[in-house]
Each structure stands twice: as C-alpha cells, then as structure tokens.
Design an enzyme around this catalytic site. Structure first.
Site, mmCIF file in Angstrom:
data_model
loop_
_atom_site.group_PDB
_atom_site.id
_atom_site.type_symbol
_atom_site.label_atom_id
_atom_site.label_comp_id
_atom_site.label_asym_id
_atom_site.label_seq_id
_atom_site.Cartn_x
_atom_site.Cartn_y
_atom_site.Cartn_z
ATOM 1 N N LEU A 138 -7.558 3.903 -10.489
ATOM 2 C CA LEU A 138 -6.237 4.091 -9.920
ATOM 3 C C LEU A 138 -5.242 4.169 -11.070
ATOM 4 O O LEU A 138 -5.392 3.469 -12.078
ATOM 5 C CB LEU A 138 -5.853 2.921 -8.998
ATOM 6 C CG LEU A 138 -6.663 2.735 -7.707
ATOM 7 C CD1 LEU A 138 -6.208 1.471 -6.991
ATOM 8 C CD2 LEU A 138 -6.538 3.944 -6.796
ATOM 9 N N ASP A 139 -4.222 5.009 -10.926
ATOM 10 C CA ASP A 139 -3.171 5.066 -11.928
ATOM 11 C C ASP A 139 -2.570 3.676 -12.144
ATOM 12 O O ASP A 139 -2.598 2.824 -11.247
ATOM 13 C CB ASP A 139 -2.046 6.011 -11.485
ATOM 14 C CG ASP A 139 -2.465 7.463 -11.482
ATOM 15 O OD1 ASP A 139 -3.518 7.782 -12.056
ATOM 16 O OD2 ASP A 139 -1.732 8.282 -10.893
ATOM 17 N N GLN A 140 -1.977 3.474 -13.303
ATOM 18 C CA GLN A 140 -1.384 2.175 -13.627
ATOM 19 C C GLN A 140 -0.401 1.721 -12.543
ATOM 20 O O GLN A 140 -0.410 0.556 -12.145
ATOM 21 C CB GLN A 140 -0.672 2.248 -14.978
ATOM 22 C CG GLN A 140 -0.006 0.934 -15.390
ATOM 23 C CD GLN A 140 0.643 1.008 -16.753
ATOM 24 O OE1 GLN A 140 0.562 2.026 -17.447
ATOM 25 N NE2 GLN A 140 1.298 -0.059 -17.165
ATOM 26 N N GLU A 141 0.434 2.621 -12.067
ATOM 27 C CA GLU A 141 1.476 2.239 -11.111
ATOM 28 C C GLU A 141 1.025 2.321 -9.657
ATOM 29 O O GLU A 141 1.804 1.996 -8.761
ATOM 30 C CB GLU A 141 2.723 3.107 -11.325
ATOM 31 C CG GLU A 141 3.322 3.017 -12.721
ATOM 32 C CD GLU A 141 3.666 1.578 -13.122
ATOM 33 O OE1 GLU A 141 4.026 0.780 -12.230
ATOM 34 O OE2 GLU A 141 3.560 1.245 -14.314
ATOM 35 N N THR A 142 -0.191 2.765 -9.393
ATOM 36 C CA THR A 142 -0.694 2.833 -8.023
ATOM 37 C C THR A 142 -1.380 1.520 -7.668
ATOM 38 O O THR A 142 -2.207 1.021 -8.428
ATOM 39 C CB THR A 142 -1.688 3.999 -7.868
ATOM 40 O OG1 THR A 142 -1.031 5.220 -8.195
ATOM 41 C CG2 THR A 142 -2.200 4.081 -6.434
#
Length: 328
Positions: A138-142
């Site tokens: 998952l993306d860092q901000e997701t």
C-alpha cells in the site's frame, strides 16, 4: 538451524496411492519448483511418515506427508517497537490494518519507522522467527488491510492468486466531483510520466490497467463523493491516476491534485483547494481483502474500519457540502 514444522501436513488419499512423491508435491500441493529445490536441500524438509525421503519414492494411501520449512528472520530489518493494528493472525499469516503515513518496508532513506520494523520487533518479542514477506503493498499515505506471509509457501500461493485475479482488493476513496455514471469501469493504460518519472499517467503506450468503481455517497450536487473501488490490475498509484483521469481526483492528493485549470472553473478550483487542506493525505482506504487461505482451504475476508481522519472528512463534508445523497 531449527525448523518451522507445521506449515503443511497432508494425508495421501486413496486416489493418489502409488503416485510419485514429486507428483503429489507439485500437482496436488502445488509446491513451486523453486521451493521444491529448497526443500530437497533442507534437513527434514520433506518427511513421509516421520522419515526423510527422496521425492522419487512412491506414496501409499494413508501416508502422512509433512513439508517442513526452516525458520527465517529478516536480519536486514532493525526491530523497532512500533504500534500497529492486527486484524488476524495464525501460524501462516499476519493481517494488519496499516495506518496512513507508514511505509510498508524499509527503503533508501527510511530504514526505521516502517511497518516491517514494527512487525519484526513484535515477532521477536514473542520469540518467533519469521521473515517479513508482504504479499502486496500500500502507498505510504494509504491506510487499510495488508497481508503478510510467514513462510514462502503461503507467500507463493497468495501471490499466484493475485496474478490469477482471484484476490479481491476493495478500496474506498473520497473524491472531488462525481463520476458521470453511478457504476462503471476505468480502462486506461498507465506508465511513468516522462516529465516527472515519480508520477504515473494514463497513456496509450502504458501497461493495461482497469479499475471498477461504484458511487455510494455524493455531496453538494456532485461536488464531492465517496466511491468504492475494486482493482482488476495492480499498477502503481492506479486508483489515484484513474480517478484523476475521469475528473475526480482524491481529496488531499497533492501529487495527483486536479485536472488542468482550463477544465474546471475558478470557483470549483478554489473549493477543491480548500477541501484538500481538510486532510493530511489522499483520502484512500483499503477496506477489504479476500483470498483463499492456502493451508486452511477457506475463502477468508478481512475488513479494516474507516480511520478517524476519513470519518472526520466525511463529517466536514456533511456540514459544509449539503445535501448528502446515499447512492447504495
């Protein structure tokens, strides 16, 4: 080195009486060639009725086959006591609800403070030895559901399900605007932006990508909406790129912010800029993950509740972007 003794135990059925052990391992248990080569070199890696055997032997109905894997550790990951939310754990899998802002695995410049650092510390605190094997990213901000395998067999089988398209990954996003149709699909090849290589764009020469969506809530006559999404491919930043490509960028997404200013009027652009300041990251949450458990042979579904920052964003839109319409 001590062994991890219990990932896979199999009793030979009548219909496989007389099969070569190699055939059982590859055809029935679907052990990959790479893993099979590794098991053959592992002391007590392949055991039949409690004895180490060659894979060329024939099996009999009722034989007990055990696949034993060496315990491993992620020696290159520094253990660090960090809080994280466990949704499910057994001896084969760890399913977590990743917070936004957390990187999954150490990268250049980010050797600590990642989910991997926290998980490795957690295992060590219980005197357990596993290698950190995230099945997806998952993306860092997701935020949301993330699956971690505890051995190579489980990692192989869930990864193969992902390639086959039988893993269901469902997301929710809060976006600017509202798609033209309540339900549909975005088909748009994705590749790097040649002008900004860290970004992705929809381009005819890109890699095939498809995202299914369904609008569940709208505010202010379509000025913002909640969209549930399902990935049929797994390109980097796929949801963010696809939603921007149809005029509905995620609220708070600074990288894929808005369409060019000539596509929206000044008032709409100002409103979107204001709402982008209501949250510190893109409004994207992986709320559900489903796949077949490689050992238990059951379909399993894991869900992560809506995080506080997205709940607060919905509440603010309720207050300032009336009316709200549920589209479910």
């Amino acid at each position: 080195m001590s062994l991890y003794y219990s990932p896979l135990v199999y009793t030979i059925p009548e219909q496989e009486d007389g099969w070569l052990l190699k055939t059982v391992l590859q055809r029935r248990l679907q052990v990959s060639r790479k893993l099979l080569s590794r098991l053959k070199l592992t002391e007590q890696g392949i055991m039949l009725n409690g004895e180490r055997v060659y894979i060329s032997v024939k099996v009999s109905a009722g034989d007990r086959l055990e696949v034993r894997m060496e315990q491993e550790e992620s020696d290159d990951i520094l253990p660090e006591e960090l809080p994280f939310n466990i949704l499910y754990e057994d001896e084969h899998l760890l399913i977590v609800n990743k917070d936004s802002g957390i990187i999954v695995h150490p990268t250049h410049g980010h050797y600590t403070g990642t989910l991997a650092n926290g998980v490795v510390h957690y295992w060590k605190s219980k005197a357990e030895r596993f290698r950190f094997r995230p099945i997806h990213r998952l993306d860092q901000e997701t935020s949301g559901v993330l699956a971690i395998a505890k051995n190579p067999y489980v990692h192989q089988h869930v990864s193969e399900q992902m390639i086959a398209g039988t893993v269901d990954k469902k997301y929710m996003a809060i976006v600017h605007g509202c798609p033209a149709e309540v339900e549909g699909a975005v088909d748009g090849p994705i590749d790097r932006d040649p002008d900004e290589p860290h970004r992705r764009i929809v381009t005819p020469d890109g890699y095939a990508a498809r995202t299914l969506y369904r609008v569940v809530t709208t505010w202010g006559n379509g000025s913002a909406s909640v969209v549930n999404l399902k990935l049929e491919s797994g390109r980097t930043h796929q949801i963010r790129v696809h939603m921007t490509s149809i005029g509905c960028p995620l609220i708070g997404d600074r990288m894929y912010k808005t369409l060019p200013s000539d596509r929206i009027d000044a008032d709409t652009e100002a409103m979107r800029n204001e709402r982008d300041g209501w949250i510190d990251r893109q409004a994207l949450h992986a709320y559900e993950l489903s796949f077949d458990h490689p050992i238990l042979k059951q379909r399993m579904t894991f869900q992560a509740p809506l995080p506080p920052d997205l709940a607060a964003l919905e509440k603010r839109l309720d207050a300032e972007a009336q009316p709200r319409e549920e589209r479910i």
